[in-house]
Design an enzyme around this catalytic site. Structure first.
Site, PDB file in Angstrom:
ATOM      1  NE  ARG A  23      -1.528  -1.326   3.565  1.00  0.00           N
ATOM      2  CZ  ARG A  23      -1.239  -1.199   4.825  1.00  0.00           C
ATOM      3  NH1 ARG A  23      -2.498  -0.792   5.565  1.00  0.00           N
ATOM      4  NH2 ARG A  23      -0.605  -1.683   5.916  1.00  0.00           N
ATOM      5  CD  GLU A  28       6.517   6.912  16.377  1.00  0.00           C
ATOM      6  OE1 GLU A  28       8.304   7.642  16.957  1.00  0.00           O
ATOM      7  OE2 GLU A  28       5.596   6.726  16.351  1.00  0.00           O
ATOM      8  CD  GLN A  46       8.149  30.641  11.135  1.00  0.00           C
ATOM      9  OE1 GLN A  46       8.487  31.406  12.510  1.00  0.00           O
ATOM     10  NE2 GLN A  46       8.242  30.787  10.007  1.00  0.00           N
ATOM     11  CG  ASP A  47       5.697  22.989  11.172  1.00  0.00           C
ATOM     12  OD1 ASP A  47       6.373  22.457  11.670  1.00  0.00           O
ATOM     13  OD2 ASP A  47       4.698  21.069  11.066  1.00  0.00           O
ATOM     14  CG  ASN A  48       9.327  28.116   7.911  1.00  0.00           C
ATOM     15  OD1 ASN A  48       8.566  28.263   8.154  1.00  0.00           O
ATOM     16  ND2 ASN A  48      10.322  27.963   9.048  1.00  0.00           N
ATOM     17  NE  ARG A  59      14.308  27.231  -2.361  1.00  0.00           N
ATOM     18  CZ  ARG A  59      12.687  27.953  -2.461  1.00  0.00           C
ATOM     19  NH1 ARG A  59      13.287  29.453  -1.468  1.00  0.00           N
ATOM     20  NH2 ARG A  59      12.939  27.699  -3.161  1.00  0.00           N
ATOM     21  CG  HIS A  62      19.297  31.455   4.359  1.00  0.00           C
ATOM     22  ND1 HIS A  62      18.072  30.986   4.034  1.00  0.00           N
ATOM     23  CD2 HIS A  62      20.209  31.958   3.930  1.00  0.00           C
ATOM     24  CE1 HIS A  62      18.724  31.388   2.873  1.00  0.00           C
ATOM     25  NE2 HIS A  62      19.490  32.296   2.526  1.00  0.00           N
ATOM     26  CE  LYS A  72      17.103  26.962   9.575  1.00  0.00           C
ATOM     27  NZ  LYS A  72      17.329  28.018   8.402  1.00  0.00           N
ATOM     28  CE1 TYR A 132      13.681  26.417   8.022  1.00  0.00           C
ATOM     29  CE2 TYR A 132      12.844  25.677   5.901  1.00  0.00           C
ATOM     30  CZ  TYR A 132      12.873  26.174   6.848  1.00  0.00           C
ATOM     31  OH  TYR A 132      13.031  28.173   5.740  1.00  0.00           O
ATOM     32  CE  LYS A 167      17.329  36.379   2.909  1.00  0.00           C
ATOM     33  NZ  LYS A 167      16.803  35.928   3.339  1.00  0.00           N
ATOM     34  CG  ASP A 168      20.078  33.300  -0.350  1.00  0.00           C
ATOM     35  OD1 ASP A 168      20.196  33.705   0.569  1.00  0.00           O
ATOM     36  OD2 ASP A 168      18.866  32.207  -0.575  1.00  0.00           O
TER      37      ASP A 168
END
Length: 185
Positions: A23, A28, A46-48, A59, A62, A72, A132, A167-168
């Protein structure tokens, strides 16, 4: 769930136990009790979720300054990334060192990145989704970065011509970056 130490103190590679059959699969992706047993006592606030439509999107690198620094817990739910962590904690035995990991929807690995480490990733395939959790809210005034191709770091990225945000492209080197982290080993 297997939690593995890496060469950078505090960075953990998390390998879930996956139960699969005809299936599909179940695992977890987070269990607070397991994390607590490994002294990973973070409260995530917070979840991003990011989507990169092309391979070669980079990316990072940071981080957020104290007092808004973030731990994170990163995973990939579609596609694959070359994920990089740089230790920027002054006094750390691995200060200025980096380590890379392949995180993918297929291997289901996660990476726990503590405060005081810069983080970035490069997508290896199109339509890659990274999710994350963080233990501190995003704070624009504390948001900082290190340029992806800092020659002193010498990160071996999987592309020489990444797709970058403006920015990066303009972050300073580690030597020039604002940094208020101290190693508490």
């Amino acid at each position: 769930m297997k939690i593995v130490d890496t060469k950078i103190p505090g960075v953990k590679l998390i390998e879930p136990v996956v139960f699969g059959d005809s299936r599909g699969f179940f695992f977890e992706s987070y269990n607070a009790d397991v994390h607590r047993r490994h002294d990973l006592n973070y409260v995530y606030v917070q979840d991003n979720h990011s989507l990169s439509v092309n391979a070669g999107v980079l990316r990072g690198l940071h981080y957020q300054l104290n007092p808004k620094a973030q731990t994170k817990l990163v995973r990939v739910t579609a596609g694959a990334v070359y994920d990089v962590v740089v230790d920027i904690r002054k006094g750390s035995p691995t200060y200025g060192k980096w380590q890379a990991f392949i995180l993918s929807a297929e291997n289901k690995r996660q990476l726990l990145i503590p405060k005081g480490c810069a983080h970035g990733f490069c997508t290896l395939v199109p339509d890659t989704e990274v999710q994350y959790k963080v233990d501190e809210f995003y704070s624009p005034e504390h948001d900082r970065g290190i340029v992806w191709n800092d020659p002193e770091l010498g990160i071996d990225w999987p592309t020489a011509e990444p797709i970058l945000s403006e920015k990066d492209k303009n972050h300073p080197t580690l030597a020039e970056a604002e940094n208020n982290f101290a190693y508490e080993g």
